[in-house]
Design an enzyme around this catalytic site. Structure first.
Site, short mmCIF file in Angstrom:
data_model
loop_
_atom_site.label_atom_id
_atom_site.label_comp_id
_atom_site.label_asym_id
_atom_site.label_seq_id
_atom_site.Cartn_x
_atom_site.Cartn_y
_atom_site.Cartn_z
N SER A 325 -12.63 -41.99 -69.08
CA SER A 325 -12.56 -40.55 -68.92
C SER A 325 -13.20 -40.08 -67.62
CB SER A 325 -13.21 -39.89 -70.14
OG SER A 325 -12.94 -38.54 -70.24
N GLU A 336 -10.48 -44.03 -53.83
CA GLU A 336 -9.31 -43.58 -53.07
C GLU A 336 -9.66 -42.60 -51.95
OE1 GLU A 336 -6.20 -42.12 -55.55
OE2 GLU A 336 -6.01 -43.97 -56.71
N LYS A 350 -8.33 -43.62 -70.04
CA LYS A 350 -8.17 -42.34 -70.73
C LYS A 350 -7.80 -41.29 -69.69
CE LYS A 350 -10.27 -38.83 -73.61
NZ LYS A 350 -9.92 -37.73 -72.68
#
Length: 499
Positions: A325, A336, A350
């Site tokens: 999560s 990224e 999730k």
């Protein structure tokens, strides 16, 4: 302006203790979902259609004839059921049934007691065994035990299935019903029957207060120029605690950081945004959200909105299958948008977010309202985030607890004996072939262990011998965190950190 860090003493707990501490204390909490609420977004200029337009429009509501069916069922149960049933029970059951009908493990009705429990989870203060769980078929699956919690100390691991609670099968129960059985007051006991990879065993757990602190930190003992910061949950105080941790370690001489969200089940979305902003340059994407029938909306790093505290030192993030999560939002943003490597194993996966809204008299409805995407637009649901550097822990971290109330001795044949043999082998003893048969060589290995530990020497595993075998295994695991060691090695090999 940077938040002013509070003074707090660093804790001498090794943050990588997440793997498997095998003591006994614990309660299950339903944290780790991404909670989207007005309180989380009230001070943000960037908002989505969900916040500005609301969740339910008039056109979404049932027609009168649809309600008539519900009213008819209500009346018939009130009048014809063989026992008297009160209105509240039927109404709450109807709401819970509608939530369950969408077949989403994160959408559910919370009664007034469960609403209080959720509030405790968000603020980081509650009693329980401390593990995020989800519905998995007919049973309950452990997403992740909270690091430092009773659940972790009892040896629960991600993907464990809870089959029974105190001998009562939970097959067919709702998640709330199962959690209600597992929860309880500090100091009370609960016995969970666990299925792990097809092997079933019992874990006796003493419920306790769950640690409130969500950030634990210390300097590396061998390389004091490296700070180790474990984030155990994403709750209201987490951002301030992270600022304090980094500031304190910098003052102690840290030039680089190992951040750690292994076993972190998640928490508040706003907290994930604030922490992601710590590592990402102004204007770069943090993550995306996509609601029903809408294009993805991109959240960007914004120091004015989310805090201007930054970490620019060489860093690496540890992840594993228990990182879920909000942990995955942070991991994706760091990797990224800030080019920070991820080390460990693939995360839980999730990729949805939930909104919690009041309903009825004290209850709440937790609804999955959208999905979140990584900065590049990838949806990681049920797939997880793949680490830049894959690194496993030693295989013995998955060994099971030994039931001290049972007796294991020569001529016994069982999977429990195979587990004992594996523990003995991991500790450097020679139990013979690890095949589940308690033979003469196994007896000799147990006797050698007992002699070296000043126990009564009889070659039988039970009571104190069982406890001490598990305790020595726990110590071995804590001393051999191959993932953390690899992270430290990566920092040293790739960055100059001269004092």
């Amino acid at each position: 302006m940077n938040p002013e860090p509070k003074k707090k003493k660093t804790r001498g707990v090794k943050p990588w203790f997440y793997a498997i501490s095998l003591l006994v204390v614990a309660v299950l909490s339903i944290i780790g979902t991404l909670f989207v609420s007005s309180s989380s977004f009230g001070n943000m200029e960037e908002t989505s259609a969900l916040e500005t337009e609301g969740v339910l429009s008039v056109s979404d509501t049932p027609q009168d004839n649809d309600f008539a069916v519900i009213q008819e069922a209500f009346a018939r149960l009130k009048e014809s059921y063989y026992q008297e049933v009160d209105d509240e029970t039927l109404i709450e059951g109807a709401i819970a049934g509608m939530a369950e009908a969408v077949e989403d493990p994160y959408t559910e009705y919370l009664d007034d007691v469960e609403s209080v429990t959720l509030e405790e989870d968000i603020t980081g203060s509650f009693e329980g065994i401390g593990a995020e769980v989800m519905k998995e078929g007919e049973y309950v699956k452990v997403v992740s035990p909270i690091p430092g919690s009773p659940a972790e100390e009892a040896g629960l691991l991600p993907n464990d299935l809870v089959m029974e609670v105190d001998g009562k099968a939970i097959e067919g129960m709702s998640l709330n019903e199962a959690v209600a059985l597992i929860r309880g007051e500090k100091g009370t006991d609960v016995v969970l029957t666990i299925d792990r990879g097809g092997q079933t065993f019992e874990v006796a757990i003493t419920r306790d207060a769950i640690p409130v602190e969500t950030v634990v930190y210390q300097l590396d003992e061998t390389h004091p120029e490296i700070g180790h910061i474990q984030i155990t949950n994403f709750s209201l105080p987490t951002y301030d605690e992270l600022v304090e941790a980094v500031t304190s370690l910098r003052e102690q001489g840290a030039k680089a950081f190992v951040f750690d969200v292994r076993g972190n089940p998640g928490g508040l979305l706003n907290s994930a945004i604030e922490l992601s902003n710590v590592f990402v340059e102004e204007g770069k994407p943090l993550f995306q959200i996509q609601e029903r029938d809408n294009e993805p909306y991109v959240y960007h790093a914004n120091d004015e909105l989310y805090g201007d505290f930054k970490v620019t030192e060489p860093s690496i993030l540890l992840i594993n299958e228990g990182s879920a999560s909000a942990s995955e939002i942070l991991a994706a943003a760091m990797n990224e948008s800030a080019d920070i490597p991820l080390l460990g194993m693939p995360t839980f996966g999730k990729g949805t977010m939930q909104n919690v809204e009041p309903i009825g008299d004290g209850g709440e409805l937790k609804i999955t309202v959208g999905k979140w995407l990584t900065p590049s637009g990838k949806w990681v649901n049920e797939e997880g985030i793949v680490p830049t550097i894959e690194q496993e822990l030693p295989s013995y971290v998955n060994l099971l607890l030994i039931n001290r109330s049972k007796t294991y001795q020569e001529t016994d044949l069982s999977v429990e004996v195979e587990n004992i043999e594996s523990i003995l082998e991991a500790l450097g003893y020679a139990p013979g072939t690890v095949d589940g048969y308690f033979d003469e060589q196994t007896t000799k290995a147990v006797s050698q262990f007992q002699q070296e530990e000043n126990l009564s020497v009889d070659g039988i595993v039970t009571g104190d011998t069982a406890n001490l075998l598990v305790e020595r295994l726990r110590e071995l695991i804590n001393q051999n965190d191959t993932q953390y060691d690899a992270a430290v090695e990566w920092l040293i090999d790739n960055h100059s950190m001269e004092q």
